[in-house]
Design an enzyme around this catalytic site. Sequence first.
Site, PDB file in Angstrom:
ATOM      1  N   VAL B  77     -19.337 -37.606 -76.811  1.00 41.76           N
ATOM      2  CA  VAL B  77     -18.400 -38.670 -77.154  1.00 41.76           C
ATOM      3  C   VAL B  77     -18.819 -39.920 -76.388  1.00 41.76           C
ATOM      4  O   VAL B  77     -19.022 -39.869 -75.173  1.00 41.76           O
ATOM      5  CB  VAL B  77     -16.970 -38.263 -76.725  1.00 41.76           C
ATOM      6  CG1 VAL B  77     -15.976 -39.365 -77.046  1.00 41.76           C
ATOM      7  CG2 VAL B  77     -16.572 -36.952 -77.398  1.00 41.76           C
ATOM      8  N   CYS B  78     -18.956 -41.033 -77.092  1.00 35.87           N
ATOM      9  CA  CYS B  78     -19.374 -42.280 -76.428  1.00 35.87           C
ATOM     10  C   CYS B  78     -18.327 -42.725 -75.426  1.00 35.87           C
ATOM     11  O   CYS B  78     -17.154 -42.901 -75.770  1.00 35.87           O
ATOM     12  CB  CYS B  78     -19.597 -43.384 -77.449  1.00 35.87           C
ATOM     13  SG  CYS B  78     -19.780 -45.006 -76.684  1.00 35.87           S
ATOM     14  N   ILE B  79     -18.767 -42.967 -74.204  1.00 35.31           N
ATOM     15  CA  ILE B  79     -17.811 -43.285 -73.136  1.00 35.31           C
ATOM     16  C   ILE B  79     -17.109 -44.628 -73.358  1.00 35.31           C
ATOM     17  O   ILE B  79     -15.891 -44.724 -73.180  1.00 35.31           O
ATOM     18  CB  ILE B  79     -18.494 -43.226 -71.737  1.00 35.31           C
ATOM     19  CG1 ILE B  79     -17.447 -43.372 -70.636  1.00 35.31           C
ATOM     20  CG2 ILE B  79     -19.607 -44.252 -71.593  1.00 35.31           C
ATOM     21  CD1 ILE B  79     -17.944 -42.965 -69.270  1.00 35.31           C
ATOM     22  N   ALA B  82     -14.708 -44.315 -76.225  1.00 36.95           N
ATOM     23  CA  ALA B  82     -13.632 -43.390 -75.861  1.00 36.95           C
ATOM     24  C   ALA B  82     -12.628 -44.059 -74.938  1.00 36.95           C
ATOM     25  O   ALA B  82     -11.413 -43.953 -75.137  1.00 36.95           O
ATOM     26  CB  ALA B  82     -14.217 -42.148 -75.196  1.00 36.95           C
TER      27      ALA B  82
END
Lengths: 100, 130, 127
Positions: B77-79, B82
């Site tokens: 998941v892209c930080i 997110a």
Amino acid sequence: MLHTVNKSPFDRNSLESCLRFAHQGHSILLFEDGVYGALKGTRFETLLTEALKSYNIYVLVPDIEARGMRTDGIIEGIKPTDYAGFVDLVAQTKAVQAWL
Amino acid sequence: MKFAILVNEGPYQHQASDSAYQFTKAALEKGHEIFRVFFYHDGVNNASRLTVPPQDDRNIVNRWSELAKEHHLDMVVCIAAAQRRGLLDEKEAKRHGKDANNIAEGFRISGLGQLIEAGIQSERLVVFGD
Amino acid sequence: MEEQGVIKKFLYVNRKAPYGSIYALESLEVVLIGAAFEQDISLAFIDDGVYQLKKNQQTSVSSGIGVKDFSKTYRALEGYDVEKLYVDNKSMEERGLTVDDLIVDVQLLDDAQMAQLMEQQDVVLSF
């Protein structure tokens, strides 16, 4: 190259843009709302029939059926496929371009 | 063959996540390798442990977690995407002084470099979005 | 893990206008991160994506929509060695735009040239 189109041609120009840039011999997969473009009797039928002369066009049957349409309503020459077939199409071409 | 998958939309709102799941499952069944599934834009919401869909509907988040467990999928998941949408793991929640975290099992939070690396390392990248 | 010396052709395809949705901004964030990987990067702006490059975007908090104006970041791309920005000529003409309306220097491509660019790519990222 495989092009994927997931938008209805009535809603967006994704299919038209895809057809403008796809090379002769490329494959195009219509899925999700993109499947509406694969049906007979719409104002896009002529566009698709013309496109079939240059491209291999596929349509994802689970998306056709989910929308209350039948595979016998697909424009002649457009090939029905499923998720496994989608995977094969991806594997067979060098790259995939999604026309989001 | 080695595939990477990019999911750009959240669960339930768009079909993108469902299509990506069906494609990933079909690819695994055919013996292909999934190098990574990367979640970007609203796609990060696929990783929320707190989703509660009606019982007669599919559970998109659990479905991803189970597929990951079964096939040892790397689901990233892209930080940045997110954080701006309120998706935090334990470490990030602590770092930002938040009182909860909500990342489901099988997902990990990392940077966009993981997407680029997936593009480099895999033989095909397939994008699912709106 | 990381293979040394692998250089792939990456194409970022931008077909959505800015501000109405976040795709343009988050696409740009991928480009900036991706630049560090020393791949062969090209950006294509097609359909409403050409509006991302429009000059004079005013988004101030006091008198505007109150969203960060990220259009200036396109100008910074050169500093990241991202220099291949391609714009679809037909999309520009349809929208009454010329290169003078754009915030950065770009190359205008006709259909055949854009098709050729796409054909050469290893990885196509669409947002």
